[in-house]
Design a protein around this motif. Structure first.
Motif, short mmCIF file in Angstrom:
data_model
loop_
_atom_site.label_atom_id
_atom_site.label_comp_id
_atom_site.label_asym_id
_atom_site.label_seq_id
_atom_site.Cartn_x
_atom_site.Cartn_y
_atom_site.Cartn_z
N GLN A 420 -1.55 -7.10 6.23
CA GLN A 420 -1.58 -7.80 7.51
C GLN A 420 -0.19 -8.38 7.78
N PHE A 421 0.20 -8.41 9.05
CA PHE A 421 1.50 -9.01 9.38
C PHE A 421 1.51 -9.42 10.85
N THR A 422 2.50 -10.26 11.17
CA THR A 422 2.78 -10.65 12.56
C THR A 422 4.27 -10.50 12.80
N ALA A 423 4.69 -10.61 14.07
CA ALA A 423 6.11 -10.53 14.42
C ALA A 423 6.38 -11.42 15.61
N TYR A 447 6.35 -3.94 -0.89
CA TYR A 447 6.18 -3.84 0.57
C TYR A 447 6.99 -2.66 1.08
N GLU A 448 6.40 -1.91 2.00
CA GLU A 448 7.11 -0.77 2.62
C GLU A 448 6.92 -0.91 4.14
N TRP A 449 8.04 -1.27 4.85
CA TRP A 449 8.00 -1.45 6.31
C TRP A 449 8.57 -0.19 6.99
N ASP A 450 7.83 0.31 7.96
CA ASP A 450 8.30 1.44 8.79
C ASP A 450 8.28 0.94 10.24
N PHE A 451 9.49 0.61 10.76
CA PHE A 451 9.55 -0.08 12.05
C PHE A 451 9.40 0.85 13.26
N ASN A 452 9.50 2.15 13.07
CA ASN A 452 9.36 3.08 14.22
C ASN A 452 8.39 4.21 13.93
N ASN A 453 7.56 4.06 12.86
CA ASN A 453 6.47 4.99 12.56
C ASN A 453 6.97 6.43 12.43
N ASP A 454 8.16 6.57 11.78
CA ASP A 454 8.69 7.92 11.59
C ASP A 454 8.50 8.42 10.17
N GLN A 477 4.43 -0.08 10.96
CA GLN A 477 3.48 0.14 9.87
C GLN A 477 3.95 -0.64 8.63
N LEU A 478 3.01 -1.38 8.04
CA LEU A 478 3.27 -2.07 6.77
C LEU A 478 2.34 -1.50 5.70
N THR A 479 2.92 -1.05 4.58
CA THR A 479 2.15 -0.56 3.43
C THR A 479 2.39 -1.53 2.26
N VAL A 480 1.29 -2.06 1.73
CA VAL A 480 1.40 -2.96 0.57
C VAL A 480 0.72 -2.31 -0.64
N ARG A 481 1.29 -2.60 -1.82
CA ARG A 481 0.77 -2.02 -3.07
C ARG A 481 0.60 -3.13 -4.11
N GLY A 482 -0.42 -2.97 -4.96
CA GLY A 482 -0.69 -3.93 -6.03
C GLY A 482 -1.60 -3.33 -7.07
N PRO A 483 -1.96 -4.10 -8.06
CA PRO A 483 -2.82 -3.57 -9.14
C PRO A 483 -4.20 -3.17 -8.67
N ASP A 484 -4.63 -3.71 -7.47
CA ASP A 484 -5.96 -3.39 -6.95
C ASP A 484 -5.93 -2.22 -5.97
N GLY A 485 -4.74 -1.64 -5.73
CA GLY A 485 -4.69 -0.50 -4.84
C GLY A 485 -3.61 -0.61 -3.76
N THR A 486 -3.83 0.16 -2.71
CA THR A 486 -2.86 0.24 -1.61
C THR A 486 -3.60 0.05 -0.28
#
Length: 583
Positions: A420-423, A447-454, A477-486
């Protein structure tokens, strides 16, 4: 040779700012082709007269024309437009030291009479400068030119009718002009025979045909003829018509509106009498007609058609059948369950009422798409959410919908990790600096941020700052990763970047640049770069903030019209001149 019309567009109407007076005298001749001279004079120029650029116009070019012009000997250089003409511009350079303290002739014009009458002679000043290059703004006194000769007759006439059935009697009315006395020669069939010599005349055409009418008028000023080819059309009496008609519908529910179409035959002009209920009352007299039957019943329709050859009727017995309106439908439904975990299958049962047959349109997510058309229906909700259900029922009595807002609630198992995120900000002009704030839940390790969805990772920090330098709508698009998954969160067209606006370039047009007072002018904005405010100055002290205003000039003169177009980037202006003459 300079073009007069270009000088005319840039001429400024001057007023008495210096106290000087520019005038042209009156002139007359006693016959056509006779010549007479008129002086254009300036009464004073105490600071000298270096040069002047004028024009003279014969307002009625049918009465006189300018044959030639003569400048005074102290004029060093002179220039005029092509003559003879009804308009002439006059340009002269005198050099310094030409002081004028009494009324002095700047140019002498010679006019030739063309036809009897009087015409105004009008002056205009484009430029007049003293020895210091200052503008001299003289008042203007226009003159007149009279040709004392008989006015050439202008033959003209009208008729009380130009078509009809033989025998056709036509009354002709003379509308000719010219110096009296006038004599008349009417030739109603253009066969060379004078049929009448009175001012107004009547003639009866006995046979069918097309007739050319010739009126010749003679007076002291000469002779003129008006010939109107095939002016009178005479036809034979037609045969009686045959009445016939049709209707766009013959049955329906009250109130029933029916469009009747005439299909009658027969030559010549026809008249119509519609009786839509056959009660002896004329309901319409047009060829085609529309009638509304307010109550149920069976109706006989009668159409009577008449022309010069007689009358005929068509009667259609029990032609229109009107029935009572059916009961309007009332949409209603229920569901076997209204909540559960995705995927959730729900059975919907129709409970609607109304006159059959009924048709159904189910929209299980209220997105405007019809998901089922059966009376009862089943639908599976695949994702969590709250859903509004819409059932639209249609029947002979009309259409009705029941909409149950937030009727179905579908839940899902809460994930251990959630992106989840805001701007802020999410919109603005380029270059736009946007701060993204992570609000993800769960244990996050990357954290993996893709600011133009390319598909490319643009940042790996938790709360990055991104500069958007180009206009457009950006999906983030924001992709987050951790021990419980993605997990991912995608916000479509989340950032809206607009280009920096450009300063407008003012431009406009007018539907006319000159005319007689009162002159109404419509101005049309054609400015570039999207101005959002306008300021019009019409040159007479009045203004407007409309985009495309109209303005009326009640007083003759030259008016400088300007438009200032503005937006947040700045403003620019454009001006043009309007010339208003006397009516």
């Amino acid at each position: 040779m300079k073009t007069p019309i270009l000088l005319f567009l840039f001429a400024l109407l001057v007023t008495s700012a210096s106290g000087s007076v520019l005038s042209v005298g009156n002139g007359q001749v006693n016959a056509t082709s006779e010549l007479a001279s008129m002086n254009i004079t300036l009464d004073s120029a105490p600071d000298g007269l270096m040069d002047y650029n004028l024009s003279v116009t014969i307002d009625d070019p049918s009465i006189a024309t300018i044959k030639n012009v003569a400048f005074p000997p102290w004029a060093i250089t002179t220039e005029t437009s092509l003559l003879p003409s009804s308009f002439c511009w006059l340009n002269a350079t005198t050099g310094p030291g030409t002081n004028i303290t009494t009324e002095t002739t700047l140019v002498t014009i010679t006019l030739e009479g063309l036809s009897g009458g009087t015409t105004p002679v009008s002056l205009a000043v484009y430029s007049m400068r003293d020895d210091y290059s200052n503008e001299i703004n003289p008042s203007i006194i226009n003159g007149a030119f009279t040709v004392n000769a008989p006015v050439l007759p202008n033959a003209d006439f009208s008729a009380n009718m130009t078509t009809g059935v033989a025998p056709l009697t036509v009354a002709f009315t003379d509308e000719s002009t010219g110096t009296a006395p006038l004599t008349y020669a009417w030739d109603f069939e253009d066969n060379g025979t004078v049929d009448e010599t009175t001012k107004n005349a009547t003639h009866t055409y006995l046979a069918a045909g097309n007739y050319t009418v010739n009126l010749t008028v003679t007076g002291p000023g000469g002779i003129d003829s008006e010939v109107r080819t095939d002016y009178i059309t005479v036809t034979e009496a037609p045969a009686a018509p045959v009445a016939a008609f049709s209707a766009n519908t013959t049955t329906g529910v009250a109130p029933l509106t029916v469009a009747f179409t005439d299909e009658s035959t027969g030559a010549g002009t026809k008249t119509y009498e519609w009786d839509f209920t056959n009660d002896g009352t004329v309901d319409a007299t047009t060829p085609d007609a529309v009638y509304t039957y307010p109550s149920a019943g069976t109706y006989t329709v009668n159409l009577t058609v008449t022309n010069a050859g007689g009358s005929n009727s068509e009667v259609k017995t029990d032609y229109i059948t009107v029935t009572t309106a059916p009961v309007s439908p009332i949409a209603a439904f229920s569901a076997n369950t209204t909540s559960g975990t995705a995927p959730l299958t729900v059975a919907f049962t129709d409970a609607s009422t109304g006159t059959a047959p009924l048709t159904y349109a189910w929209d299980f997510t209220n997105d405007g798409t019809v998901d089922a058309t059966t009376k009862n229906a089943t639908y599976t909700y695949l994702t969590a959410g709250t859903y509004t259900v819409n059932l639209t029922v249609t029947g002979p009595g009309g259409t009705d919908s029941e909409v149950k807002s937030s009727y179905i609630t579908v839940t899902s198992v809460t994930p251990k990790i959630s992106a989840q995120f805001t701007a802020a900000p999410v919109s603005g002009r380029s270059p736009l600096a946007v701060r993204f704030t992570d609000q993800s839940t769960g244990t996050i390790t990357s954290y993996e941020w893709d600011f133009n969805n390319d598909g490319m990772v643009d940042s790996r920090i938790k709360n990055p700052l991104k500069f958007f330098t180009s206009a457009g709508e950006y999906t983030v698009q924001l992709t987050v990763r951790g021990p419980d998954g993605t997990d991912q969160e995608v916000k479509n067209q989340y950032i809206d970047v607009t280009a920096k606006p450009l300063r407008p370039i003012a431009f406009f047009s007018a539907n006319t640049l000159s005319g007689a007072a009162p002159l109404n002018v419509t101005f049309t904005d054609k400015s570039y770069n999207n101005p959002d405010s306008y300021l019009w100055k019409f040159g007479d002290g009045t203004t407007s903030t409309l985009k495309n205003p109209s303005h009326t000039y009640p007083v003759p003169g030259y008016y400088k019209v300007s438009l200032t177009a503005s937006n947040v980037a700045g403003s620019s202006s454009m001006a043009m001149n309007i010339y208003v003459t006397s009516s």
